[in-house]
Design an enzyme around this catalytic site. Structure first.
Site, PDB file in Angstrom:
ATOM      1  N   HIS A 176       0.835  -1.203   0.000  1.00  0.00           N
ATOM      2  CA  HIS A 176       0.000   0.000   0.000  1.00  0.00           C
ATOM      3  C   HIS A 176       0.868   1.251   0.000  1.00  0.00           C
ATOM      4  CE1 HIS A 176      -3.379   2.663   1.473  1.00  0.00           C
ATOM      5  NE2 HIS A 176      -2.319   3.337   1.902  1.00  0.00           N
ATOM      6  N   GLU A 177       1.810   1.314   0.938  1.00  0.00           N
ATOM      7  CA  GLU A 177       2.605   2.524   1.086  1.00  0.00           C
ATOM      8  C   GLU A 177       3.504   2.775  -0.120  1.00  0.00           C
ATOM      9  OE1 GLU A 177       2.254   4.834   3.276  1.00  0.00           O
ATOM     10  OE2 GLU A 177       0.659   3.727   4.247  1.00  0.00           O
ATOM     11  N   HIS A 180       1.811   4.411  -3.097  1.00  0.00           N
ATOM     12  CA  HIS A 180       1.697   5.869  -3.108  1.00  0.00           C
ATOM     13  C   HIS A 180       2.830   6.477  -3.932  1.00  0.00           C
ATOM     14  CE1 HIS A 180      -1.728   6.760  -0.595  1.00  0.00           C
ATOM     15  NE2 HIS A 180      -1.285   6.028   0.392  1.00  0.00           N
ATOM     16  N   TYR A 191      -4.307  14.900  -3.209  1.00  0.00           N
ATOM     17  CA  TYR A 191      -4.730  14.217  -1.998  1.00  0.00           C
ATOM     18  C   TYR A 191      -5.830  14.959  -1.264  1.00  0.00           C
ATOM     19  CZ  TYR A 191      -3.938  10.691   1.593  1.00  0.00           C
ATOM     20  OH  TYR A 191      -4.069   9.633   2.450  1.00  0.00           O
ATOM     21  N   GLU A 200      -5.879   6.789  -2.222  1.00  0.00           N
ATOM     22  CA  GLU A 200      -5.873   5.788  -1.155  1.00  0.00           C
ATOM     23  C   GLU A 200      -6.351   4.429  -1.665  1.00  0.00           C
ATOM     24  OE1 GLU A 200      -4.929   5.378   2.011  1.00  0.00           O
ATOM     25  OE2 GLU A 200      -3.866   7.269   1.798  1.00  0.00           O
ATOM     26  N   ASP A 273     -10.030  14.833   7.376  1.00  0.00           N
ATOM     27  CA  ASP A 273      -9.307  13.810   6.621  1.00  0.00           C
ATOM     28  C   ASP A 273      -9.219  14.181   5.135  1.00  0.00           C
ATOM     29  OD1 ASP A 273      -7.931  11.397   6.161  1.00  0.00           O
ATOM     30  OD2 ASP A 273      -9.786  10.288   5.792  1.00  0.00           O
ATOM     31  N   HIS A 278      -9.648   8.632   3.468  1.00  0.00           N
ATOM     32  CA  HIS A 278      -9.521   7.273   3.983  1.00  0.00           C
ATOM     33  C   HIS A 278     -10.874   6.607   4.209  1.00  0.00           C
ATOM     34  CE1 HIS A 278      -5.463   8.770   5.199  1.00  0.00           C
ATOM     35  NE2 HIS A 278      -5.123   7.529   4.921  1.00  0.00           N
TER      36      HIS A 278
END
Length: 385
Positions: A176-177, A180, A191, A200, A273, A278
């Site tokens: 996932h990270e 990005h 974002y 995301e 957020d 998210h």
């Protein structure tokens, strides 16, 4: 469809964490200070990292690629030794023997699993497609309840042991990270609001595919959970998010209830957020799951290939909303597979989550599908988090 988008060279400053701020904020307000204090410290460290990213430029830290990139990953793992100075002490390099520290080995293997998925499934050489070395630091800070990609490297906390365990445990967190970074070097989705939720969601999609590829699972064998194994035993939940059933990952007296909607009927309009990036990411997550399940087989080959085509194809705008992304995935499915089952599965998946594509009935009735919220005049899109 691997053309480089014309906008890809103007990167949004990137700082992305796997645990959403709304979860940490909830925990930080708990009456039990042994739970609240690590969450507060984590939020403070995350805020400091976001500020740091605003002061740096991506171009200042990325070397120019020379020659053809290798099919071999270039991994280096460091031990931060519970401090916050990065990267820390080098403890394992590419091809070196395994460490006695299993956290080091999991980080090493997770970077490799992500590199492997992108190389073998999509012929992509590391996250920038130019062989970018993959760096990670483990044992970051004290009781740090997060993992993040800061535009240069991965960083893993050990968790507080009460709410979160070691952040190297779920390989999909690593995928996932790092994704990005892929998004930043391709579509560069801003974002906030729906483009941020897509950002995301794409990380969840390919994070899940990293896990599925490593385990050689078909779509019906996969658990479609993000962060399974990360929550401590006391927590009532199975993961951070569920792509198969958004809103069901946890329901806990400390964490609260998973707020993700599965369809546009539950779309959350919020100023928090970054506009719910998210939270509303559950909608495109569920669309991907539905498409992958309908197509069957290995998800990285069917729906995954369609999503990758759109991400890297050069036509996805940085401020794309769900409707634009859905339209492009349907077109990509038709371009790659024709008018067959894959095209029908993608079209139906978006319809099921309430994002109609080329639907004259919905258009004529004025269906209320929220669009991308504009950035206020004079404001800058927020740093990724």
């Amino acid at each position: 469809m691997n053309a480089t988008p014309t906008h890809a060279h103007s990167h949004t400053p990137t700082f992305c964490t796997i645990v959403p701020p709304h979860i940490l904020d909830k925990v930080s307000r708990n009456e039990d200070q042994s739970l609240a204090e690590p969450a507060r410290r984590t939020l403070e460290r995350d805020a400091a990292q976001r500020t740091r990213r605003r002061l740096l430029t991506v171009s200042a830290v990325r070397p120019m690629a020379t020659g053809a990139p290798s099919d071999q990953a270039k991994r280096t793992i460091y031990d931060a030794k519970h401090h916050e100075d990065l990267p820390g002490k080098k403890v394992r390099g590419e091809g070196e023997k395994a460490s006695k520290d299993q956290t080091v080995n999991r980080a090493y293997d997770g970077l490799g699993a992500t590199f492997e998925l992108y190389l073998k499934a999509y012929n992509r050489h590391s996250i920038d497609d130019s062989g970018l070395p993959l760096i990670a630091s483990v044992h970051y800070s004290q009781d740090y309840n997060n993992a993040f990609w800061n535009g240069e490297q991965m960083v893993f906390g050990d968790g507080d042991g009460q709410i979160f365990l070691d952040f190297t445990l779920p390989v999909d967190v690593i995928g996932h990270e790092l994704t990005h970074g892929v998004t930043a070097s391709t579509a560069n989705l801003e974002y906030f609001s729906q483009s941020g939720a897509l950002n995301e969601s794409i990380s969840d999609v390919f994070g899940s595919l990293v896990k599925q590829y490593a385990l050689q699972q078909t779509a019906d064998q996969a658990d479609w959970l993000i962060g399974a194994g990360l929550l401590a035993p006391r927590v009532q939940g199975v993961a951070l998010r569920s792509m198969k059933a958004p809103g069901t990952a946890y329901d806990d007296d400390v964490l609260g209830k998973d707020p993700q909607p599965a369809t546009m009927a539950g779309y959350v309009r919020t100023g928090q957020d970054n506009g719910g990036v998210h939270i509303n990411s559950g909608i495109p997550n569920h669309a991907f799951y539905l498409a992958a399940a309908a197509i069957g087989g290995h998800a990285w080959e069917g729906a995954g290939q369609v999503w990758y085509d759109v991400l890297t194809g050069g036509t996805l705008s940085p401020r794309a909303d769900f409707a634009e992304f859905a339209q492009l995935t349907v077109a990509a499915a038709k371009s790659r597979y024709g008018d067959g089952a894959e095209h029908d599965a993608v079209l139906k998946a978006w319809s099921q989550v309430g994002v109609p594509v080329n639907d004259p009935v919905a258009a004529a009735s004025g269906a209320d599908v929220p669009r991308q919220n504009p950035v206020p005049e004079g404001a800058q899109p927020p740093v990724q988090g």
